[in-house]
Design an enzyme around this catalytic site. Structure first.
Site, PDB file in Angstrom:
ATOM      1  N   ASN A  49       0.875  -1.178   0.000  1.00 59.75           N
ATOM      2  CA  ASN A  49       0.000   0.000   0.000  1.00 59.75           C
ATOM      3  C   ASN A  49       0.910   1.226   0.000  1.00 59.75           C
ATOM      4  O   ASN A  49       1.509   1.555   1.022  1.00 59.75           O
ATOM      5  CB  ASN A  49      -0.894  -0.024   1.248  1.00 59.75           C
TER       6      ASN A  49
ATOM      7  N   LYS B 128       0.049   4.214  -0.197  1.00 55.57           N
ATOM      8  CA  LYS B 128      -0.581   5.401   0.419  1.00 55.57           C
ATOM      9  C   LYS B 128      -0.367   6.614  -0.487  1.00 55.57           C
ATOM     10  O   LYS B 128      -0.502   6.482  -1.707  1.00 55.57           O
ATOM     11  CB  LYS B 128      -0.042   5.596   1.840  1.00 55.57           C
TER      12      LYS B 128
ATOM     13  N   HIS C 240      -9.509   1.201   5.117  1.00 51.59           N
ATOM     14  CA  HIS C 240      -8.231   1.371   5.817  1.00 51.59           C
ATOM     15  C   HIS C 240      -8.430   2.330   6.990  1.00 51.59           C
ATOM     16  O   HIS C 240      -9.208   3.284   6.900  1.00 51.59           O
ATOM     17  CB  HIS C 240      -7.172   1.919   4.845  1.00 51.59           C
TER      18      HIS C 240
ATOM     19  N   GLU D 131      -6.759   4.694   8.007  1.00 53.97           N
ATOM     20  CA  GLU D 131      -6.506   6.113   7.693  1.00 53.97           C
ATOM     21  C   GLU D 131      -7.718   6.736   7.010  1.00 53.97           C
ATOM     22  O   GLU D 131      -7.994   7.925   7.193  1.00 53.97           O
ATOM     23  CB  GLU D 131      -5.235   6.227   6.832  1.00 53.97           C
TER      24      GLU D 131
ATOM     25  N   GLU E  14      -5.207  -5.138  10.744  1.00 57.69           N
ATOM     26  CA  GLU E  14      -4.190  -4.111  10.960  1.00 57.69           C
ATOM     27  C   GLU E  14      -4.421  -3.415  12.299  1.00 57.69           C
ATOM     28  O   GLU E  14      -5.249  -2.491  12.386  1.00 57.69           O
ATOM     29  CB  GLU E  14      -4.273  -3.051   9.847  1.00 57.69           C
TER      30      GLU E  14
ATOM     31  N   GLY F 115       2.932   1.953  10.871  1.00 61.01           N
ATOM     32  CA  GLY F 115       3.926   3.015  10.704  1.00 61.01           C
ATOM     33  C   GLY F 115       4.718   3.324  11.963  1.00 61.01           C
ATOM     34  O   GLY F 115       5.406   4.337  12.038  1.00 61.01           O
TER      35      GLY F 115
ATOM     36  N   SER G 203       3.682  -2.423  10.287  1.00 59.15           N
ATOM     37  CA  SER G 203       5.143  -2.508  10.452  1.00 59.15           C
ATOM     38  C   SER G 203       5.719  -3.849   9.987  1.00 59.15           C
ATOM     39  O   SER G 203       6.617  -4.394  10.626  1.00 59.15           O
ATOM     40  CB  SER G 203       5.545  -2.202  11.894  1.00 59.15           C
TER      41      SER G 203
ATOM     42  N   GLY H  28       2.873  -1.231   4.230  1.00 61.40           N
ATOM     43  CA  GLY H  28       2.918   0.200   3.929  1.00 61.40           C
ATOM     44  C   GLY H  28       4.324   0.647   3.595  1.00 61.40           C
ATOM     45  O   GLY H  28       4.838   0.441   2.491  1.00 61.40           O
ATOM     46  N   GLY H  29       4.996   1.243   4.571  1.00 58.57           N
ATOM     47  CA  GLY H  29       6.309   1.854   4.362  1.00 58.57           C
ATOM     48  C   GLY H  29       7.318   0.971   3.652  1.00 58.57           C
ATOM     49  O   GLY H  29       8.029   1.418   2.743  1.00 58.57           O
TER      50      GLY H  29
HETATM   51  O1  LIG Z   1      -1.723  -0.511   4.621  1.00 59.22           O
HETATM   52  C1  LIG Z   1      -0.687  -0.689   5.256  1.00 59.22           C
HETATM   53  C2  LIG Z   1      -0.622  -0.451   6.667  1.00 59.22           C
HETATM   54  O2  LIG Z   1      -1.201   0.750   7.034  1.00 59.22           O
HETATM   55  C3  LIG Z   1       0.711  -0.735   7.297  1.00 59.22           C
HETATM   56  O3  LIG Z   1       1.608   0.331   7.140  1.00 59.22           O
HETATM   57  P1  LIG Z   1       3.127   0.127   7.646  1.00 59.22           P
HETATM   58  O4  LIG Z   1       3.622  -1.127   7.002  1.00 59.22           O
HETATM   59  O5  LIG Z   1       3.860   1.350   7.175  1.00 59.22           O
HETATM   60  O6  LIG Z   1       3.067   0.012   9.131  1.00 59.22           O
END
Ligand SMILES: O=C[C@H](O)COP(=O)(O)O
Length: 243
Positions: free
Chosen positions: A9, A11, A96, A98, A165, A171, A204, A225-226
């Site tokens: 993702n 984002k 999601h 967010e 999640e 994050g 994460s 994500g990141g």
């Molecule tokens: O969609 C992905 C999630 O919000 C996880 O994000 P992250 O891997 O940066 O913690």
């Protein structure tokens, strides 16, 4: 047997130029990816068309990060299912945290988006998960059960992916302990009518913890994500080692 789905993702990251640069580093690493692992990139709307052409014939499926419930209409800033499928999008993230936190997404609109995604031929990735406060208050199970109950009304469970999640793990580098993620995902599965729905863990996920996460019997993939923004790192995640 349940399908493994590893989704990145992005984002609100990566211009078109940056997305092309990513692909140049990422696609060559996929030649050895076992076929039963579905790899998905959920990218910003502006990256979808170009990526669709570049991913054609590759092992990577294209995903979006939102879809409206109407086919068309006066909904400024939204995008419809037919607009996404026309350019080769196969998956879409729905609900999601967010979107729920910053854009007023509710279980009612999540349910509408899930049904619309399926109606127009997309596979939705439904995100559920608790905040730190809810976890500390012992409300994790109730919260997730409530989200599932409301979000999945009249949703076809044969064309669905769910991502657990925990919001406090997103994050933050603070990954949910893998056995606990496995427990909650088992609980989610027990609430479904179709036991074959792939259920991912997200929060994460990194190259150095993916092997342990994927070793858990209930976990069928990851929503990343990141760590999906960097080609070599995401390639390591996609090519996780079975331990
Ligand atoms: O969609 C992905 C999630 O919000 C996880 O994000 P992250 O891997 O940066 O913690």
């Amino acid at each position: 047997m349940r399908k493994i789905v590893i989704a990145g993702n992005w984002k609100m990251f990566k211009t078109q130029a940056e997305s092309q640069e990513f692909l140049q580093g990422f696609l060559p690493t996929l030649q050895e990816t076992p076929e039963e692992r579905e790899v998905v990139l959920c990218v910003p709307f502006t990256d979808l068309s170009a990526l669709s052409m570049n991913l054609h014939g590759s092992l990577v499926q294209l995903g979006a990060q939102n879809v409206h419930w109407e086919e068309s209409g006066a909904y400024t800033g939204e995008i419809s299912g037919p607009m996404l499928t026309e350019i080769g999008v196969r998956y879409v993230i729905v609900g999601h945290s967010e979107r729920r936190q910053y854009f007023g997404e509710t279980d009612t609109t999540v349910n509408l988006r899930l049904k619309a995604a399926q109606k127009y031929g997309l596979t939705p990735i439904l995100c559920v998960g608790e905040t730190k406060q809810q976890r500390d208050a012992g409300e994790t199970e109730l919260l997730i059960m409530t989200q599932l109950e409301k979000d999945l009304v009249d949703v076809d469970q044969t064309n669905l992916v769910i991502a657990y999640e925990p919001i406090w793990a997103i994050g933050t580098g603070d990954t949910c302990e893998t056995k606990e993620a496995n427990r909650v995902i088992g609980l989610i599965r027990s609430q479904l009518t179709n036991p074959h729905v792939p259920i991912q863990y997200g929060g994460s996920v990194k190259p150095n913890n993916i092997d342990e996460i994927m070793a858990q019997p209930e976990i069928d993939g990851a929503l990343v994500g990141g760590a999906s923004l960097e080609a070599a790192g995401f390639a390591r995640i996609v090519n996780y080692k079975v331990i």
